[in-house]
Design a protein around this motif. Structure first.
Motif, PDB file in Angstrom:
ATOM      1  N   ALA A  76       4.539  13.798  -1.702  1.00 33.59           N
ATOM      2  CA  ALA A  76       4.810  13.417  -0.226  1.00 33.59           C
ATOM      3  C   ALA A  76       4.110  11.984  -0.043  1.00 33.59           C
ATOM      4  N   VAL A  77       4.999  11.031   0.522  1.00 28.90           N
ATOM      5  CA  VAL A  77       4.585   9.868   1.090  1.00 28.90           C
ATOM      6  C   VAL A  77       3.566   9.900   2.236  1.00 28.90           C
ATOM      7  N   ASN A 101      -3.758  16.189 -10.076  1.00 28.91           N
ATOM      8  CA  ASN A 101      -2.833  17.576  -9.685  1.00 28.91           C
ATOM      9  C   ASN A 101      -2.748  18.234 -11.064  1.00 28.91           C
ATOM     10  N   SER A 102      -3.757  18.683 -11.619  1.00 29.49           N
ATOM     11  CA  SER A 102      -3.871  19.378 -12.781  1.00 29.49           C
ATOM     12  C   SER A 102      -2.958  18.955 -13.915  1.00 29.49           C
ATOM     13  N   GLY A 103      -2.925  17.407 -14.075  1.00 27.61           N
ATOM     14  CA  GLY A 103      -2.407  16.858 -14.996  1.00 27.61           C
ATOM     15  C   GLY A 103      -1.033  16.732 -14.993  1.00 27.61           C
ATOM     16  N   TYR A 104      -0.320  17.334 -13.625  1.00 36.24           N
ATOM     17  CA  TYR A 104       1.104  17.107 -13.647  1.00 36.24           C
ATOM     18  C   TYR A 104       1.414  15.855 -12.498  1.00 36.24           C
ATOM     19  N   HIS A 105       2.326  15.015 -12.978  1.00 39.57           N
ATOM     20  CA  HIS A 105       2.501  13.962 -11.911  1.00 39.57           C
ATOM     21  C   HIS A 105       3.425  14.212 -11.041  1.00 39.57           C
ATOM     22  N   SER A 106       3.544  13.650  -9.868  1.00 41.12           N
ATOM     23  CA  SER A 106       4.572  13.921  -8.812  1.00 41.12           C
ATOM     24  C   SER A 106       4.989  12.612  -8.433  1.00 41.12           C
ATOM     25  N   ARG A 107       6.421  12.651  -8.374  1.00 41.87           N
ATOM     26  CA  ARG A 107       7.152  11.403  -8.067  1.00 41.87           C
ATOM     27  C   ARG A 107       7.137  11.277  -6.601  1.00 41.87           C
ATOM     28  N   PRO A 108       6.963  10.189  -6.008  1.00 40.22           N
ATOM     29  CA  PRO A 108       6.895  10.114  -4.591  1.00 40.22           C
ATOM     30  C   PRO A 108       8.197  10.194  -4.076  1.00 40.22           C
ATOM     31  N   LEU A 118       0.801  -1.149  -0.031  1.00 37.84           N
ATOM     32  CA  LEU A 118      -0.119   0.025   0.040  1.00 37.84           C
ATOM     33  C   LEU A 118       0.949   1.353  -0.158  1.00 37.84           C
ATOM     34  N   LEU A 119       0.372   2.239  -0.852  1.00 38.52           N
ATOM     35  CA  LEU A 119       1.195   3.456  -1.065  1.00 38.52           C
ATOM     36  C   LEU A 119       0.212   4.555  -0.931  1.00 38.52           C
ATOM     37  N   ALA A 120       0.266   5.582  -0.081  1.00 40.33           N
ATOM     38  CA  ALA A 120      -0.692   6.828  -0.187  1.00 40.33           C
ATOM     39  C   ALA A 120       0.268   7.860  -0.144  1.00 40.33           C
ATOM     40  N   LEU A 121      -0.154   8.890  -1.214  1.00 39.68           N
ATOM     41  CA  LEU A 121       0.659   9.888  -1.627  1.00 39.68           C
ATOM     42  C   LEU A 121      -0.255  11.185  -1.551  1.00 39.68           C
ATOM     43  N   ASN A 122       0.289  12.305  -1.189  1.00 40.45           N
ATOM     44  CA  ASN A 122      -0.341  13.821  -1.455  1.00 40.45           C
ATOM     45  C   ASN A 122       0.107  13.896  -2.771  1.00 40.45           C
ATOM     46  N   ALA A 142       4.166  -5.024 -16.337  1.00 35.79           N
ATOM     47  CA  ALA A 142       4.358  -5.275 -14.859  1.00 35.79           C
ATOM     48  C   ALA A 142       5.263  -3.881 -14.472  1.00 35.79           C
ATOM     49  N   LEU A 143       4.362  -3.312 -13.411  1.00 32.69           N
ATOM     50  CA  LEU A 143       4.879  -2.016 -12.657  1.00 32.69           C
ATOM     51  C   LEU A 143       4.904  -1.901 -11.322  1.00 32.69           C
ATOM     52  N   SER A 144       5.494  -1.282 -10.659  1.00 32.30           N
ATOM     53  CA  SER A 144       5.488  -1.215  -9.063  1.00 32.30           C
ATOM     54  C   SER A 144       4.532  -0.304  -8.676  1.00 32.30           C
ATOM     55  N   VAL A 145       4.046  -0.558  -7.263  1.00 32.44           N
ATOM     56  CA  VAL A 145       3.037   0.298  -6.802  1.00 32.44           C
ATOM     57  C   VAL A 145       3.336   1.699  -6.658  1.00 32.44           C
ATOM     58  N   ASP A 146       4.510   2.113  -6.394  1.00 32.53           N
ATOM     59  CA  ASP A 146       4.992   3.489  -6.323  1.00 32.53           C
ATOM     60  C   ASP A 146       4.962   4.225  -7.824  1.00 32.53           C
ATOM     61  N   GLU A 147       5.074   3.337  -8.851  1.00 30.43           N
ATOM     62  CA  GLU A 147       5.141   3.864 -10.141  1.00 30.43           C
ATOM     63  C   GLU A 147       3.537   4.220 -10.512  1.00 30.43           C
ATOM     64  N   MET A 148       2.823   3.266 -10.236  1.00 32.34           N
ATOM     65  CA  MET A 148       1.273   3.545 -10.573  1.00 32.34           C
ATOM     66  C   MET A 148       0.796   4.738  -9.613  1.00 32.34           C
ATOM     67  N   ALA A 149       1.189   4.850  -8.556  1.00 30.40           N
ATOM     68  CA  ALA A 149       0.790   5.939  -7.718  1.00 30.40           C
ATOM     69  C   ALA A 149       1.201   7.250  -8.423  1.00 30.40           C
ATOM     70  N   GLU A 150       2.380   7.277  -8.646  1.00 32.37           N
ATOM     71  CA  GLU A 150       2.914   8.426  -9.385  1.00 32.37           C
ATOM     72  C   GLU A 150       1.932   8.795 -10.711  1.00 32.37           C
ATOM     73  N   ALA A 151       1.804   7.826 -11.442  1.00 31.14           N
ATOM     74  CA  ALA A 151       0.882   7.988 -12.764  1.00 31.14           C
ATOM     75  C   ALA A 151      -0.384   8.579 -12.339  1.00 31.14           C
ATOM     76  N   TYR A 152      -1.030   7.951 -11.316  1.00 34.16           N
ATOM     77  CA  TYR A 152      -2.485   8.566 -10.991  1.00 34.16           C
ATOM     78  C   TYR A 152      -2.260   9.979 -10.362  1.00 34.16           C
ATOM     79  N   THR A 153      -1.324  10.214  -9.777  1.00 30.05           N
ATOM     80  CA  THR A 153      -1.167  11.656  -9.228  1.00 30.05           C
ATOM     81  C   THR A 153      -1.866  12.712 -10.241  1.00 30.05           C
ATOM     82  N   SER A 154      -1.417  12.482 -11.418  1.00 30.59           N
ATOM     83  CA  SER A 154      -1.566  13.474 -12.662  1.00 30.59           C
ATOM     84  C   SER A 154      -3.136  13.681 -12.708  1.00 30.59           C
ATOM     85  N   PHE A 155      -4.001  12.638 -12.297  1.00 32.28           N
ATOM     86  CA  PHE A 155      -5.624  12.943 -12.454  1.00 32.28           C
ATOM     87  C   PHE A 155      -5.808  13.786 -11.312  1.00 32.28           C
TER      88      PHE A 155
END
Length: 770
Positions: free
Chosen positions: A425-426, A566-573, A416-420, A551-564
């Motif tokens: 921010a993790v 964050n005004s279209g900008y992805h945020s790296r964990p 599980l990974l939860a991001l701002n 095949a992707l990691s949880v943190d990679e998927m989380a970063e991609a979904y931040t785009s939805f």
């Protein structure tokens, strides 16, 4: 003098008898003083004491979540020591501390006459706080029969030098920062945090007495192991304080009436909270320290130098996340085992079991020793007491290595990974079900097929490349290259004469339509869209990518979904904000890494959130509403991979992106059926339970009560269409020809197409839509 001794032989022999031992003692003392038994630190050395200090890892609110150390020591200043703690120490260990200069001659005489000559064990010892400090700092060496004498003399010399350099307050501070407590704990601050979960300055009188009482024999008076024994020793300390005027008799009696209550927290790297996160921090900080040097030109040491690592982790959310994972995984594990019964692959599939056994370090070590396979299996079949993990609590059983392998093969794991989403921010990080037994981190280390959680990327690419939200597709199956024919996971909506729009197709996770959307958009355009959202892993350029075969990691998927969100900008964990030395000097600082360019337009972003809200409200994630009773604004996407090997869920609120994954560590073992293994059942409940717990805590109102902006105006009109439409009579009449045309188009569609102008760019032109 010599003439006198010649004339008086009795006097001469008396002088010899007395003088010889004195001379020998002086020679012996001189050999110690000048370092023949080992170098004694000079006053210069003592003025610059460098003790191993634990590196602290702090949550975003400053709470201690873990430490890295050889010795668990955490220094504090004198003004952080409460007066009753100092009084307890002096009254118990060295009542004349403020009167002597490091050696208490009166106590030594008492020890000599009462303890040695009269054998009175109640007379007490002659060791002072300063002498104990010398022992704490430099320890004792083994010098054989003379060891105790040599060590005592060395400590006396060091104590005298310490008193010459430091005042009494500084000696008290040094003592409390170096003295050993129970459970491999060094220093009062570490002991206070471990046994009472509070800082030293906040210790009550009775708690201070417990810790001071522990100093007499740290194991014997360990309050965790021997609470009654520790309580009685505490009462002795309180009475000593009353005896020497630090407490009144009434105050001592009142304190003695209180129960001994611990709030024990172990910051061992293998125990406690956020263990996977702490290990990730340890690895990252170690890499950073390799690039830094201290004032002496040497590299910092994470285990010795008392650094402070500030992180983004939300202390309370982390606790709730760990509780949610454990609560759900315990229930899911029972479902998993019951579904297989006696046909479980870890029991019935001997070939699979032996293949796993052969990968164990024990098997490979025996193989290197030259044993035959038969001999190795015989050796690994021998039983021995072994501690085994179980959700109901660890237990020790007599099992063989082969039994142990089978035991651990059955367990599902989780990440599980939860991001701002605004800055990456993790907030919470759970890499598995128990770090002590499963070290592999399923947030950062593991890469698994992502299933339908990849579909939003496909649909976002389609919108960006000119497809209208109200484009309709039939659910009928189509065969692609290499004879691959994707199908839907259920028969729902499989009427070949019914066509669905994009929103309905995504919310119900229709595989057949997802692949058609991909093929019409173009595989290269979809891959490009994924790159824009921060995905860097290799993506296969095949039609099945629409169904999440990458095949992707949880943190990679989380970063991609931040785009939805964050005004279209992805945020790296990111999870470390700064690293300080023990004096508060900043060694390194870190800023969020947010992409500089948008992954898609604001209209596409809002549309995708709308699609994924429908997934929660009426689609594959609707159990968030009807089973878990969540009324929050939530968008999300479930994911299930082939043969039910992996379950995924991505939960999105305006201020949080949370990705959860569930599956077996051994990818050859999947769930027995889709009912158990689908993401909605295996991974979604982790997010649901976390949200339930956060809803019950007002601290998280900023997340739980946040609302997505409503869609209005032209965008609302563009999305206003029926969820489905049925082919008319003539379309049904010619459906066979239409189906053949659909197949042919998908076979002939070029794999690299010129990027089309996005639908929303055509609709809104250059207008900015916020």
């Amino acid at each position: 003098m010599f003439e006198y001794l010649k004339k008086h032989p009795k006097t001469k022999w008396a002088v010899i008898l007395v003088g010889t031992p004195v001379l020998l003692f002086l020679l012996f003392f001189g050999s110690i003083y000048f370092g023949l038994w080992g170098k004694i630190p000079t006053e210069k050395d003592l003025a610059d004491l460098q003790q191993n200090k634990a590196t602290q890892v702090l949550a975003s609110n400053g709470e201690l979540i873990g430490k890295f150390y050889i010795f668990d020591r955490q220094p504090i200043n004198f003004d952080q020591l409460p007066s009753h703690l100092i009084d307890a120490l002096v009254a118990t260990e060295d009542v004349r501390f403020y009167e002597h200069d490091g050696i208490d001659n009166r106590s030594l005489l008492r020890v000599f006459f009462k303890s040695i000559l009269l054998q009175d064990e109640s007379s007490g010892g002659g060791s002072t706080i300063t002498l104990q400090l010398a022992k704490n700092i430099y320890g004792r060496k083994d010098y054989g029969a003379l060891g105790i004498v040599v060590n005592k003399m060395q400590e006396a010399i060091i104590a005298k030098r310490l008193e010459n350099i430091y005042n009494k307050k500084e000696i008290i501070q040094l003592y409390f920062n170096t003295v050993p407590f129970s459970d491999n704990t060094y220093g009062i601050e570490s002991a206070s945090l471990k046994f009472f979960s509070k800082h030293t300055k906040d210790l009550s009188l009775e708690e201070a007495a417990v810790l001071v009482g522990m100093l007499k024999a740290s194991h014997y008076f360990n309050p965790r192991i021997f609470p009654e024994r520790s309580r009685l020793r505490r009462d002795v300390v309180l009475m000593q304080m009353a005896k020497y005027g630090y407490l009144t008799e009434d105050e001592a009696q009142q304190a003695k009436m209180l129960p001994l209550v611990l709030d024990y927290k172990n910051y061992n790297p293998n125990k406690g909270m956020a263990m996977y996160f702490r290990e990730q921090v340890r690895k990252h900080v170690s890499e950073i320290l390799d690039t830094l040097k201290n004032k002496d030109g040497e590299k910092y040491n994470i285990y010795r130098d008392g650094l402070v690592v500030h992180t983004t982790l939300n202390y309370d959310m982390q606790q709730l996340a760990e509780a949610a994972v454990k609560e759900h995984m315990q229930e899911l594990q029972a479902q998993h085992e019951a579904s297989y019964g006696n046909s479980a692959p870890w029991l019935a599939n001997k070939q699979l079991l032996m293949e796993t056994v052969k990968k164990t370090p024990r098997y490979q070590a025996l193989q290197r020793d030259g044993l035959s396979e038969e001999a190795i299996i015989k050796e690994l079949s021998k039983t021995q007491p072994t501690e085994l993990f179980d959700y109901s609590g660890t237990e020790t059983k007599n099992v063989s290595t082969i039994d142990s392998v089978a035991h651990y093969m059955k367990f599902l794991n989780a990440g599980l990974l939860a991001l701002n989403p605004e800055n990456g921010a993790v907030e919470a990080w759970v890499g598995g079900v128990d770090f002590r037994y499963f070290k592999y981190d399923h947030v950062s280390q593991s890469k698994r097929q992502v299933g339908s959680t990849f579909k939003p990327i496909v649909y976002a690419a389609a919108l960006e490349n000119g497809m209208e939200p109200c484009t309709y597709f039939s659910v009928r199956e189509v065969t692609y290259e290499n004879g691959w024919t994707p199908s839907n996971s259920s028969s729902e909506g499989d009427d070949p004469f019914v066509n669905y729009n994009l929103k309905t197709a995504l919310s119900r996770s229709m595989n057949t339509i997802a692949v058609k959307v991909l093929m019409q958009t173009g595989i290269p355009n979809v891959i490009e869209q994924a790159r824009k959202m921060g995905i860097e892993s290799k993506l296969p350029a095949v039609p099945s990518i629409a169904l999440g075969t990458a095949a992707l990691s949880v943190d990679e998927m989380a970063e991609a979904y931040t785009s939805f969100v964050n005004s279209g900008y992805h945020s790296r964990p990111y999870y470390i904000t700064k690293i300080e030395d023990g004096n508060g000097n900043i060694l390194a600082e870190f800023e969020p890494e947010v992409s500089k360019s948008r992954a898609f337009s604001e209209e596409t972003r809002k549309t995708m959130i709308n699609f994924m809200q429908a997934t929660v409200d009426e689609g594959t994630a609707s159990r968030l509403r009807y089973r878990y009773g969540l009324n929050n604004d939530i968008a999300g996407k479930t994911g299930t991979t082939q043969d039910n090997k992996d379950g995924w869920f991505v939960g999105i609120t305006p201020n949080l992106v949370c990705v959860s994954w569930v599956g077996a560590d051994d990818q050859r073992i999947g769930f027995r059926n889709t009912a158990i293994g689908q993401g909605a059942n295996s991974a979604l409940p982790i997010f649901a339970l976390l949200m339930q717990k956060m809803n019950a805590n007002s601290e998280f109102n900023e997340i739980t009560r946040a609302r997505f902006a409503p869609i209005t105006g032209e965008l609302a009109q563009a999305l206003d269409c029926d969820a489905q439409k049925r082919d008319n009579f003539f379309e049904r009449l010619f459906s066979s020809r239409k189906k053949d045309q659909e197949k042919q188009q998908d076979r002939e569609r070029p794999q690299k197409e010129k990027k089309k102008k996005g639908f929303f760019k055509k609709l809104f032109g250059g207008k900015k839509n916020n």
